[in-house]
Scaffold this active site. Sequence first.
Site, PDB file in Angstrom:
ATOM      1  N   HIS A  82       4.051  -4.682  10.876  1.00 33.94           N
ATOM      2  CA  HIS A  82       4.786  -3.831  12.094  1.00 33.94           C
ATOM      3  C   HIS A  82       4.756  -4.752  13.108  1.00 33.94           C
ATOM      4  O   HIS A  82       3.881  -5.595  13.377  1.00 33.94           O
ATOM      5  CB  HIS A  82       3.788  -2.532  12.494  1.00 33.94           C
ATOM      6  CG  HIS A  82       3.963  -1.513  11.342  1.00 33.94           C
ATOM      7  ND1 HIS A  82       4.714  -0.603  11.393  1.00 33.94           N
ATOM      8  CD2 HIS A  82       2.958  -1.552  10.357  1.00 33.94           C
ATOM      9  CE1 HIS A  82       4.284   0.197  10.615  1.00 33.94           C
ATOM     10  NE2 HIS A  82       3.592  -0.162   9.721  1.00 33.94           N
ATOM     11  N   HIS A 113       0.679  -1.227  -0.022  1.00 37.69           N
ATOM     12  CA  HIS A 113      -0.083  -0.027   0.121  1.00 37.69           C
ATOM     13  C   HIS A 113       0.772   1.106   0.064  1.00 37.69           C
ATOM     14  O   HIS A 113       2.081   0.975   0.104  1.00 37.69           O
ATOM     15  CB  HIS A 113      -1.184   0.047   1.087  1.00 37.69           C
ATOM     16  CG  HIS A 113      -0.170   0.051   2.475  1.00 37.69           C
ATOM     17  ND1 HIS A 113       0.247  -0.867   2.943  1.00 37.69           N
ATOM     18  CD2 HIS A 113      -0.527   0.992   3.707  1.00 37.69           C
ATOM     19  CE1 HIS A 113       0.848  -0.398   4.370  1.00 37.69           C
ATOM     20  NE2 HIS A 113       0.033   0.882   4.716  1.00 37.69           N
ATOM     21  N   ASP A 117      -0.478  -3.924   6.088  1.00 35.50           N
ATOM     22  CA  ASP A 117      -1.041  -3.334   7.280  1.00 35.50           C
ATOM     23  C   ASP A 117      -2.570  -3.923   7.363  1.00 35.50           C
ATOM     24  O   ASP A 117      -3.161  -3.207   8.066  1.00 35.50           O
ATOM     25  CB  ASP A 117      -0.899  -1.855   7.362  1.00 35.50           C
ATOM     26  CG  ASP A 117       0.547  -1.429   7.708  1.00 35.50           C
ATOM     27  OD1 ASP A 117       1.310  -2.308   8.109  1.00 35.50           O
ATOM     28  OD2 ASP A 117       0.814  -0.146   7.514  1.00 35.50           O
ATOM     29  N   HIS A 165       1.351   3.922   1.847  1.00 38.24           N
ATOM     30  CA  HIS A 165       1.809   4.728   3.072  1.00 38.24           C
ATOM     31  C   HIS A 165       3.430   4.956   3.000  1.00 38.24           C
ATOM     32  O   HIS A 165       4.246   3.976   2.535  1.00 38.24           O
ATOM     33  CB  HIS A 165       1.357   4.203   4.294  1.00 38.24           C
ATOM     34  CG  HIS A 165       0.043   4.327   4.704  1.00 38.24           C
ATOM     35  ND1 HIS A 165      -0.810   3.667   5.630  1.00 38.24           N
ATOM     36  CD2 HIS A 165      -0.715   5.279   4.175  1.00 38.24           C
ATOM     37  CE1 HIS A 165      -1.971   4.157   5.926  1.00 38.24           C
ATOM     38  NE2 HIS A 165      -2.037   5.059   5.062  1.00 38.24           N
ATOM     39  N   HIS A 181      -7.441  -0.169   5.263  1.00 36.70           N
ATOM     40  CA  HIS A 181      -6.534   0.515   5.889  1.00 36.70           C
ATOM     41  C   HIS A 181      -6.136   1.664   4.949  1.00 36.70           C
ATOM     42  O   HIS A 181      -6.226   2.739   5.124  1.00 36.70           O
ATOM     43  CB  HIS A 181      -5.095  -0.344   6.346  1.00 36.70           C
ATOM     44  CG  HIS A 181      -3.921   0.512   6.579  1.00 36.70           C
ATOM     45  ND1 HIS A 181      -3.962   0.804   7.799  1.00 36.70           N
ATOM     46  CD2 HIS A 181      -2.796   0.727   6.136  1.00 36.70           C
ATOM     47  CE1 HIS A 181      -2.719   1.323   8.094  1.00 36.70           C
ATOM     48  NE2 HIS A 181      -2.049   1.384   6.789  1.00 36.70           N
ATOM     49  N   ASP A 197       5.624   4.630   5.044  1.00 31.82           N
ATOM     50  CA  ASP A 197       6.450   3.720   5.875  1.00 31.82           C
ATOM     51  C   ASP A 197       6.648   2.508   4.936  1.00 31.82           C
ATOM     52  O   ASP A 197       7.183   1.329   5.473  1.00 31.82           O
ATOM     53  CB  ASP A 197       6.282   3.524   7.188  1.00 31.82           C
ATOM     54  CG  ASP A 197       4.884   3.039   7.256  1.00 31.82           C
ATOM     55  OD1 ASP A 197       3.864   3.562   6.635  1.00 31.82           O
ATOM     56  OD2 ASP A 197       4.486   2.213   8.269  1.00 31.82           O
ATOM     57  N   HIS A 198       5.866   2.417   3.773  1.00 32.46           N
ATOM     58  CA  HIS A 198       6.060   1.023   3.222  1.00 32.46           C
ATOM     59  C   HIS A 198       6.553   1.341   1.529  1.00 32.46           C
ATOM     60  O   HIS A 198       7.032   0.373   1.003  1.00 32.46           O
ATOM     61  CB  HIS A 198       4.485   0.506   2.730  1.00 32.46           C
ATOM     62  CG  HIS A 198       3.981  -0.028   4.439  1.00 32.46           C
ATOM     63  ND1 HIS A 198       3.913  -1.338   4.777  1.00 32.46           N
ATOM     64  CD2 HIS A 198       3.674   0.819   5.344  1.00 32.46           C
ATOM     65  CE1 HIS A 198       3.599  -1.556   6.084  1.00 32.46           C
ATOM     66  NE2 HIS A 198       3.174  -0.032   6.054  1.00 32.46           N
TER      67      HIS A 198
END
Length: 257
Positions: free
Chosen positions: A172, A57, A134, A59, A115, A61-62
């Site tokens: 995570h 996805h 996530d 985001h 998400h 942090d990905h």
Amino acid sequence: MSHLDMRQFMCRSDNYGVIVHDSETGATASIDAPDAEAVEAELRKFGRQLTHVFTTHHHEDHVAGNLRLKELFGCKIIGPKNEAAKIPGIDIAVAGGDTFSWAGRDVKVFDCPGHTKGHIAFHIPSEYALFAGDTVFAMGCGRVNEGTMEEMWHSVNQFRTLPPVTYVYCGHEYTEANCRFALSVEPANRDLQQRSIVVAAQRAKGEMTCPSTIGDELRTNPFMRCDSPDIRRLLQMETATDAEVFAELRHQKNSFK
Ligand code: ZN
Ligand code: FE
């Protein structure tokens, strides 16, 4: 055919990175790219050349490492069709129901809206491996940011039918906090009590608590246990639908301390 080699490592503060490598073809994939330097360091340790990034996805942090890793390795980025415009460097867009071939194996794609709207998961049936991003965490699930609660419930629920031995790689290390919440809504669950002891010991030693398995999650993850009579009694939702129980659990988790 030998098994794929999976190396999981921590990066940023609580993100998991995973490098999947096939010794026969040399195919090497990074599951998401939270941090280019951390992924590169892990690759160098084992002398590997990155051929693919599987993006779950959009985001930060990905996907933060996508462009840098492409520059370094010329790898191909496979990511979600339904939010392709937000995935830096995407080469191949895939969606739920798609199957593509990687390292001589089938990789199946699940749509997991909730998400984010276009979130996907990657499943390699021959390796009993699910890369859930996530959507599902150990004893938890992702926050519902873009989709509806109903969508997220479907996204999580669809994994209940995978073989229980399937490894669940998630985005995570949120396991301890998730476990505390899980115990608060199902205190008499023996499997959960036991898992909480194991997890506390692992975290005390600084160890990773994942991957878990679908079987572990079926036994201990409240978001996969919306039909649990104990959870329903505690929430006073005995006659509600599973999706309604899911939504209530997710709401409570958002404010759980
Ligand atoms: Zn995310
Ligand atoms: Fe994340």
